[in-house]
Write a protein that holds these residues in place. Structure first.
Motif, short mmCIF file in Angstrom:
data_model
loop_
_atom_site.label_atom_id
_atom_site.label_comp_id
_atom_site.label_asym_id
_atom_site.label_seq_id
_atom_site.Cartn_x
_atom_site.Cartn_y
_atom_site.Cartn_z
N ALA A 244 44.29 48.68 42.19
CA ALA A 244 43.44 47.55 41.31
C ALA A 244 42.25 46.73 42.52
O ALA A 244 42.86 47.51 43.36
N GLU A 246 40.24 43.79 43.59
CA GLU A 246 40.19 42.63 44.42
C GLU A 246 40.23 41.29 43.18
O GLU A 246 40.44 40.59 43.03
N GLU A 247 39.65 41.92 42.00
CA GLU A 247 39.31 41.12 40.44
C GLU A 247 40.10 41.29 39.81
O GLU A 247 40.59 40.78 38.87
N HIS A 248 41.34 42.24 39.66
CA HIS A 248 42.65 42.00 39.13
C HIS A 248 43.46 42.66 39.73
O HIS A 248 44.51 42.90 40.02
N PRO A 249 44.26 41.16 39.88
CA PRO A 249 43.56 39.71 39.75
C PRO A 249 42.81 39.33 39.87
O PRO A 249 42.65 39.25 41.54
N PRO A 250 42.10 38.17 40.16
CA PRO A 250 41.16 37.84 40.52
C PRO A 250 41.97 37.16 41.76
O PRO A 250 42.42 35.98 42.04
N GLN A 251 41.48 37.59 43.64
CA GLN A 251 42.15 37.26 44.25
C GLN A 251 42.41 36.70 45.08
O GLN A 251 43.17 35.28 45.79
N GLY A 253 42.33 33.65 43.02
CA GLY A 253 43.39 32.51 42.69
C GLY A 253 44.94 33.40 43.33
O GLY A 253 46.06 32.63 43.70
N VAL A 254 45.29 34.24 43.82
CA VAL A 254 46.58 35.04 44.46
C VAL A 254 46.46 34.47 46.01
O VAL A 254 47.46 33.98 45.91
N GLU A 276 41.63 25.37 42.71
CA GLU A 276 43.10 25.47 42.36
C GLU A 276 44.22 25.15 43.11
O GLU A 276 45.57 24.96 42.52
#
Length: 417
Positions: A244, A246-251, A253-254, A276
């Motif tokens: 995936a 960097e937007e899947h998932p948005p990095q 948030g990770v 966040e």
């Protein structure tokens, strides 16, 4: 008041044999319609620019119309292809989009102005190079943005790391030191091909090269393979997904939720991280992507915008004046300060030196690059073989074999017309 003044002018002129809206009378005003993209500049900046520009250019009015990015390509192409009605005279476009508009003779050639008056040789290469089609300059650099390393100061302290790395080898060693005790040294998604491009350029490689008018994919060159190998070694020092981007998932948030020491992202990502996880306020630092040698940041992909002038404009002189003002030192540095952008020349970087993240971005922008300057590059990204190639390598496939396959696909896409 304007009508009264015009009447007085006509009366005076009639004594000399007649009256009209004479070009030299100072009474004829022209409107320059400018399309700028949503969020590229604050309304306060646009209002101030318009007011001061019109005061300094008594014969010109500026009509700025803000556009949305969604569907803008088709809208710009329609404006370039149709006869003049109420179309734009200046358009903001993504730096990598210039060639697709220039290819059909839709843009005004601004080579002479850029060489004579605008300091073309001093522009950031990541904005200037994609603004050229052949030897002509169609896109005039406006602002830039590029990736830096965002890091957690608290995790650096815990690991005994006192300073950012000076070279890529230092970066690997530091990241390995951080990748302990349940922490990730770095979060790097397996298909972050913009970051990979920087590593390839740093090694002297290219995504594709043009020779005798023909473009060919070059991921299988020795230099490009070295860039991919560095990516593989760095990516392994974290738990980023190999299949995936960097937007899947948005990095952001990770990064905010985990104990991750570093990510590669534009500085503005820090706002989303702190939103966040407010506990990270004041704990985020920035440094340019390191290069192979100390004292020189690594090559990075440069995003941003250029300004272009449609060939069908009926306000050429006014359009050129607007472009000159927006991209000149005064308003370019004002925009950079207002929006936390990188100015269009390295010599103007002091304007953002007080912002740590933007200063790191500006340092990297001096070695920024863009995707190959061909209108067909969009076909490559539409079915991106680079992403699949990266996943194959990161899951154990032979790099040379996969690079050759991806290079062939890029060549095929670039040959499509």
């Amino acid at each position: 008041m304007r009508r009264r003044l015009l009447a007085l002018v006509c009366v005076s002129a009639s004594l000399l044999g007649g009256c009209g809206l004479l070009p030299d009378s100072g009474t004829e005003r022209r409107t320059v319609t400018v399309w700028l993209m949503q969020h590229s500049a604050s309304q306060e900046f646009l209002d101030r620019f318009t007011e001061e520009f019109e005061r300094e250019h008594p014969g010109l009015d500026v009509d700025i119309r803000v556009q949305e990015w969604t569907g803008i390509g088709a809208k710009v192409q329609k404006a370039l292809d149709t006869d003049r009605t109420d179309g734009p005279d200046v358009i903001e476009v993504g730096n990598t989009q210039v060639t697709q508009y220039a290819e059909g003779d839709g843009l005004l050639d601004l080579t002479l102005e850029s060489m004579r008056d605008w300091g073309r040789d001093a522009w950031l290469p990541g904005l200037a190079e994609p603004g050229r089609w052949g030897s002509q300059q169609y896109g005039i650099p406006w602002y830039a943005a590029n990736r830096v390393v965002i890091y957690r100061k608290d995790l650096f302290r815990e690991a005994g790391v006192s300073a950012p790395p000076k070279t890529r080898d230092d970066w690997l060693d530091l990241t390995e030191q951080l990748d302990t005790g349940g922490n990730q040294g770095i979060y790097l998604a397996g298909q972050d091909w913009y970051t990979l491009a920087g590593f390839i350029w740093e090694e002297g490689g290219e995504l594709a090269r043009e020779r005798d008018g023909v473009w060919r994919g070059t991921l299988d060159s020795a230099a490009a393979l070295r860039g991919m190998d560095f990516y593989r070694r760095l990516q392994a020092l974290g738990d980023g997904p190999v299949d995936a981007d960097e937007e899947h998932p948005p990095q952001a948030g990770v990064f905010a939720r985990g104990r991750i020491a570093q990510i590669v992202a534009v500085p503005g990502t820090a706002q989303a991280i702190v939103k966040e996880n407010p506990d990270l306020k004041g704990e985020l630092g920035y440094f340019p992507v390191p290069g192979r040698t100390a004292g020189r940041p690594g090559a990075v992909f440069t995003g941003g915008s250029d300004l272009v002038v449609p060939a069908n404009t009926d306000a050429k002189e006014g359009a050129v004046e607007v472009v000159a003002a927006l991209t000149g030192a005064r308003w370019n540095t004002e925009l950079a300060r207002t929006m936390n952008y990188v100015p269009n020349k390295a010599a103007l970087a002091d304007a953002v030196a007080e912002e740590e993240g933007v200063a790191a971005m500006a340092a990297g922008a001096a070695r920024g690059r863009a995707t190959p300057s061909t209108p067909q590059w969009g076909a490559v990204e539409a079915d991106n073989p680079i992403k699949e190639y990266m996943t194959k390598v990161l899951t154990g496939s032979d790099p040379a074999t996969e690079a050759a396959r991806a290079a062939r696909r890029i060549t095929e896409a670039l040959a499509f017309d």
